[in-house]
Design a protein around this motif. Structure first.
Motif, short mmCIF file in Angstrom:
data_model
loop_
_atom_site.label_atom_id
_atom_site.label_comp_id
_atom_site.label_asym_id
_atom_site.label_seq_id
_atom_site.Cartn_x
_atom_site.Cartn_y
_atom_site.Cartn_z
N THR A 180 -10.73 -2.52 7.98
CA THR A 180 -10.01 -3.03 6.66
C THR A 180 -10.01 -4.57 6.52
O THR A 180 -9.59 -5.56 6.80
CB THR A 180 -10.32 -2.24 5.79
OG1 THR A 180 -10.77 -1.22 5.35
CG2 THR A 180 -9.75 -3.22 4.29
N LEU B 13 0.75 -1.17 -0.36
CA LEU B 13 -0.42 0.41 0.43
C LEU B 13 0.69 1.40 -0.23
O LEU B 13 1.39 1.38 1.18
CB LEU B 13 -1.13 0.04 1.27
CG LEU B 13 -1.75 -0.74 1.33
CD1 LEU B 13 -2.49 -1.65 2.95
CD2 LEU B 13 -2.70 -1.47 0.17
N ASN C 298 -2.52 4.22 8.97
CA ASN C 298 -2.91 2.77 9.54
C ASN C 298 -4.21 2.58 10.16
O ASN C 298 -4.66 1.67 10.27
CB ASN C 298 -1.63 2.33 10.80
CG ASN C 298 -0.63 2.32 9.84
OD1 ASN C 298 0.00 2.07 8.63
ND2 ASN C 298 1.07 2.33 10.50
N ARG D 19 -6.86 4.26 9.89
CA ARG D 19 -8.39 4.16 9.68
C ARG D 19 -7.62 3.14 8.60
O ARG D 19 -8.97 2.61 8.09
CB ARG D 19 -7.86 5.45 8.57
CG ARG D 19 -8.17 6.77 8.91
CD ARG D 19 -7.80 7.66 8.31
NE ARG D 19 -8.56 7.77 6.92
CZ ARG D 19 -8.48 8.12 5.63
NH1 ARG D 19 -7.13 9.20 5.93
NH2 ARG D 19 -9.20 8.65 4.52
N LEU D 20 -7.01 2.05 8.50
CA LEU D 20 -7.20 1.06 7.07
C LEU D 20 -7.25 -0.11 8.25
O LEU D 20 -7.75 -1.61 7.85
CB LEU D 20 -5.53 0.65 6.34
CG LEU D 20 -5.41 1.45 5.58
CD1 LEU D 20 -3.91 2.15 5.08
CD2 LEU D 20 -5.92 1.55 4.22
N ARG D 21 -7.07 -0.29 9.10
CA ARG D 21 -7.38 -1.10 10.84
C ARG D 21 -8.59 -1.80 10.81
O ARG D 21 -8.30 -3.40 10.41
CB ARG D 21 -6.57 -0.75 12.08
CG ARG D 21 -6.80 -2.09 12.63
CD ARG D 21 -6.10 -1.22 14.18
NE ARG D 21 -7.37 -0.35 15.35
CZ ARG D 21 -7.38 0.14 15.89
NH1 ARG D 21 -5.76 0.37 16.51
NH2 ARG D 21 -8.51 0.37 16.56
N ILE E 24 -4.92 4.62 -1.56
CA ILE E 24 -5.21 2.51 -0.88
C ILE E 24 -6.77 2.92 -0.55
O ILE E 24 -7.18 1.64 0.26
CB ILE E 24 -3.90 2.81 -0.16
CG1 ILE E 24 -4.25 3.75 1.16
CG2 ILE E 24 -3.16 2.74 -1.08
CD1 ILE E 24 -3.44 4.14 2.24
N PHE E 25 -7.30 4.30 0.20
CA PHE E 25 -8.60 3.43 0.42
C PHE E 25 -9.92 3.89 -0.19
O PHE E 25 -11.21 3.41 0.05
CB PHE E 25 -8.76 5.22 1.71
CG PHE E 25 -8.51 6.04 2.31
CD1 PHE E 25 -8.45 4.44 3.19
CD2 PHE E 25 -6.79 6.26 2.22
CE1 PHE E 25 -7.11 4.74 4.80
CE2 PHE E 25 -5.49 6.50 3.40
CZ PHE E 25 -5.94 5.74 4.38
#
Length: 277
Positions: free
Chosen positions: A149, A72, A143, A145-147, A123-124
């Motif tokens: 998912t 990413l 990180n 914010r991605l967690r 990436i989002f």
């Protein structure tokens, strides 16, 4: 005698051709794109991961040719290319189209374009959930914010981050690069845990688990006796815990667990099904 009109036309054509040739020889060659460390991106500035740390990251993820790695914010493509050199199919998602083009050129030069691919994307907004290994070098807030998912990805997926953590989600492993690396030389690994929080029927007993990421707590109740669950955690689909003086190890698949128990005068197989299954 050559007619005047014919001569004029010939002279004009010759002049145009000469001018075009002169323009072609005097035009400067296109300057190759060279990324600059610290250049601004969409959410972060670009800083390349040191090659020594890339090798540690791939090693701690235990990548094999059976894996599918997604990086990413892949930058100049070096992590994806390093994975491809190990025989791994790998994809880089990068927001800067110039870096995407540069990465593709580098993969061609390194002879791994059949394994290493790159897409221009956010990436989002891009689906990365098919990866078995996820690598990233992003800031902590990204990180986090991605967690959510990432935690929905298949249990056992390995996630490796250069330097920055996932907030309250404690890493399963942390390593440092060796050799020439002088900055951003540490990596963290997490293994996406299966979801086991809740109540499980275990023979004549009941196993109640509370889950916080890969860490577990709870009780094992048999008849009127209830003992706390300790030293409990998930490692992808693998579960391990202690109840009293018995140690349980096993694997989770959907609404079922099964494995081995040892200690306290007991040794053999055990299994459990999620209550309501």
């Amino acid at each position: 005698m050559i007619p005047v009109r014919t001569l004029a036309a010939a002279l004009l054509a010759s002049a145009i051709a000469a001018g075009s040739a002169a323009a072609q020889t005097s035009a400067p060659a296109a300057t190759p794109y060279v990324p600059q460390v610290g250049q601004q991106g969409k959410d972060v500035v670009w800083v390349p991961t040191h090659e020594a740390l890339i090798e540690r990251m791939l090693g701690m993820a235990q990548v094999t040719p059976a894996d599918y790695l997604i990086d990413l914010g892949s930058g100049d493509g070096r992590t994806v290319i390093a994975a491809a050199k190990r025989g791994v199919k790998a994809l880089g998602i990068e927001y800067n189209p110039d870096l995407v083009a540069l990465s593709k050129q580098s993969a061609e030069k390194e002879g791994v374009a059949d394994k290493a691919s790159f897409v221009h994307g956010d990436i989002f907004q891009t689906d990365f959930t098919g990866a078995t290994v996820l690598t990233l070098f992003l800031l902590p807030d990204l990180n986090r914010r991605l967690r959510p998912t990432i935690l929905e990805m298949k249990p056992g997926t390995r996630v490796v981050s250069n330097t920055f953590d996932m907030g309250e989600w404690t890493p399963d492993q942390t390593v440092s690069a060796e050799g020439a690396c002088t900055s951003y030389c540490r990596a963290h690994k997490w293994i996406v845990p299966a979801k086991v929080g809740g109540t499980w029927r275990m023979g004549e007993g009941e196993l109640a688990l509370t889950q916080t990421f890969q860490m577990l707590s709870g009780t094992l109740k048999t008849g009127d006796a209830s003992v706390p669950v300790t030293e409990a955690r998930m490692n992808g689909e693998e579960i391990a815990f202690k109840a009293g003086d018995r140690v349980y190890t096993g694997r989770v698949s959907g609404g079922r667990m099964e494995g081995r128990v040892q200690g306290g005068g007991a040794e053999g197989a055990w299994n459990a099904t999620r209550a309501g299954s």
